[in-house]
Design a protein around this motif. Structure first.
Motif: not given
Length: 630
Positions: A365-367, A375-376, A411-416, A581-582
């Motif tokens: 989850v990106e806030l 993004r979730e 976040g999601a991009d780096l994780t992927g 977190p944001d």
């Protein structure tokens, strides 16, 4: 009348002449001379430093011999630091013919001649294994040539600021272009001592006066500097150069030397720069590599190379009384930790994606974000994204063992991208953007990546600062930007192509990596000095993840609020949802209390990990919390 065949050996003698003055930091008893036939059949006088008699006086049985070969324009004095109590090895440090205190013969010696001359010398010394060669500058090429021709005695190699190959299509470093220019070479190398003094001046801080004088002492006249000129003239940069075949033979032959190897480097070298180090790493991928960040060409003077050599020798070979025959076994992440179960990094992601109870629950989850949104990403989507990126990377040419430097916002991009690298066996290089430009430059260049994947800002920096690696962007960039930044394609494009291949039924053509294969190079924060890269295998990284997960009690039902960049990557490996977190995660000290409260609310009762610097700001902004946040 009887005749005997000459073996080329002569009686050794300790030189007592006034032409070899005492050298600072060198026991005079180390200095000796030896008369030996050279490649032309003529008897020549060598000077060398030999610690064998000193070890015998102390009752020490040497573990083996360090055969040290200097380059241009130094001599055996360079290796004086290898005579120390924690190195129970006999040191044989030679002065090459025409150099140092060895004989000036007036003969032009090519690269192969010097390899042959060195082998004739070691024969005269009756030198037998175990031998570890030590080479610096041109001595690296010559010692490697000796190693190839005497591999029956070889057990290891140490190379410092050298190079074993120069591609014909690549230009020499600018310093060597100038040094080899016909109008400049002889005036700077032999008519004057400019080349020598320039080499000594590269060290910062400056070498002590007595050390500089010791390096200058053997080269006080033009006649005694002729060897310096010859060495520069023998650089085989052109295809037609007489020494080119020997260079090619040694450059390819070093790939066959499967012995423990240490590459110790001064990255501020204007001659043997990181291009040569990367070439050596490609040819000797099993080598241990250490960069002394503040050191220049004379790394032996600028850093405690000998101290590191002492540790490396002991770890790889032990002592004469307790020799180590094989390479040391890999140690656990913690000597107190239980062995981690055999489980591939990222396997929990696939398991949760296949579980109907969790497949559509949040994994990342990106806030916040650039436009105030977020993004979730579910476990199902994350797993598919990883496989799509992995397939795309493979199709684009990324291979197991390739080093991939990642400068992507957590976040999601780096994780992927990170877990796609883990999946195909590429080695992820992760450094925190908080290191700053200088720190990131050291980290990226020092890790010698084959690929560089980053956000646009990182790609601009990579282009401007000359960071190595073929470049990929995260999002698709306009054509003008792609061309300007040297970007080949984007992760978004590779993921799309990977998805098409998988939808057509093409399997992911990559087995799970071996547990002992390298998985990542993780750089420290740099808070206690230059950031250091720790190389972790899949087994070690998995054990570390498991230890942290057990400590924080992470699970699919108990996630993680990651207020620190590195920990944003941890949750998916343990099947724990992660909230970013944001905040600017590269500046953890700016995390506010309301942002932390919102992140906690997104997961219910998560574990929270943030940098100590954030705690003060959280307390300072606590008055901004509403009732729900409190």
């Amino acid at each position: 009348m009887s005749t005997t065949r000459s073996t080329g050996r002569r009686r050794a003698s300790t030189h007592t002449g006034s032409d070899i003055p005492e050298m600072p930091g060198v026991d005079p008893r180390l200095s000796r001379t030896l008369e030996v036939r050279d490649h032309s059949g003529q008897t020549r006088r060598w000077h060398l430093l030999d610690s064998g008699p000193l070890l015998a006086e102390r009752g020490i049985t040497p573990r083996g011999t360090l055969l040290a070969v200097h380059g241009n324009p130094t001599y055996s004095f360079l290796f004086r630091s290898l005579v120390r109590s924690d190195i129970p090895w006999r040191l044989i440090a030679v002065d090459q013919l025409e150099m140092g205190w060895s004989e000036r013969t007036g003969m032009k010696r090519r690269y192969q001649d010097r390899i042959t001359d060195l082998s004739l010398l070691t024969d005269a010394l009756s030198l037998r294994g175990p031998v570890v060669t030590v080479g610096h500058d041109w001595g690296g090429l010559i010692s490697t040539g000796w190693a190839l021709d005497n591999r029956h005695d070889l057990v290891g190699m140490i190379l410092t600021n050298t190079g074993v190959h120069q591609k014909l299509e690549e230009s020499l470093p600018k310093a060597l272009q100038l040094a080899t220019a016909p109008w400049f070479r002889t005036p700077s190398t032999s008519i004057t001592d400019t080349f020598l003094r320039t080499t000594l001046a590269l060290s910062k801080p400056a070498l002590p006066k007595e050390v500089q004088e010791a390096y200058l002492a053997p080269y006080r006249s033009r006649a005694r500097r002729a060897g310096i000129d010859q060495f520069v003239a023998d650089i085989p940069a052109a295809a037609e150069h007489p020494s080119r075949p020997t260079l090619e033979r040694v450059a390819e032959g070093i790939r066959e030397l499967d012995v423990p190897t240490l590459l110790a480097w001064g990255p501020r070298d204007i001659t043997f720069n990181d291009r040569f180090l990367r070439d050596l790493i490609e040819r000797v991928p099993h080598a241990d590599v250490h960069r002394f960040e503040k050191a220049s060409h004379l790394v032996w003077e600028d850093a405690d190379v000998a101290g590191m050599v002492a540790e490396w020798l002991h770890a790889n070979f032990g002592t004469a009384e307790e020799p180590r025959i094989q390479a040391p076994a890999r140690r656990s992440v913690s000597s107190y930790a239980e062995p981690a179960p055999e489980r591939h990094i990222g396997a929990p992601i696939a398991e949760l994606a296949a579980d109907p109870m969790h497949a559509h629950r949040a994994a990342v989850v990106e806030l916040g974000g650039d436009e105030g949104g977020g993004r979730e990403i579910s476990w199902s989507l994350l797993n598919r994204r990883i496989d799509d990126i992995a397939a795309g990377l493979l199709s684009h040419g990324v291979r197991p063992g390739d080093r991939v430097s990642l400068l992507i916002t957590p976040g999601a991009d780096l994780t992927g991208v990170l877990y796609a690298c883990f999946r195909i066996g590429a080695v992820a290089v992760v450094a925190d953007a908080g290191l700053g430009t200088a720190g990131l430059t050291r980290a990226v260049i020092g890790s010698h990546p084959d690929w560089f994947i980053g956000i646009k800002k990182a790609l601009v920096g990579a282009r401007a600062l000359g960071w190595p690696g073929r470049r990929l962007s995260v999002e698709q960039l306009p054509t003008v930007d792609r061309v300007a930044l040297g970007v080949e394609t984007s992760i978004a494009e590779l993921a799309r192509s990977g998805a098409v291949m998988r939808d057509l039924g093409a399997p992911l053509d990559a087995p799970w990596p071996d547990p002992e294969a390298d998985a990542a190079i993780l750089f420290t924060s740099g808070s206690t000095g230059p950031a250091k890269g720790a190389v972790l295998t899949h087994r070690q990284l998995g054990a570390m993840f498991s230890a942290v997960g057990e400590t924080l009690e992470l699970a699919p039902e108990r996630g993680l609020v990651a207020g620190f960049a590195t920990f944003a990557l941890l949750g998916p490996a343990l099947g724990a949802p992660t909230v970013v977190p944001d905040m600017d995660i590269t500046r953890p000290g700016e995390l506010t209390a309301p942002a932390l409260a919102t992140a906690i609310a997104a997961l219910g009762s998560p574990a929270v990990f943030t940098a100590p610097a954030a705690l003060r700001n959280i307390l300072d902004t606590a008055d901004q919390l509403d009732d729900a946040g409190r």
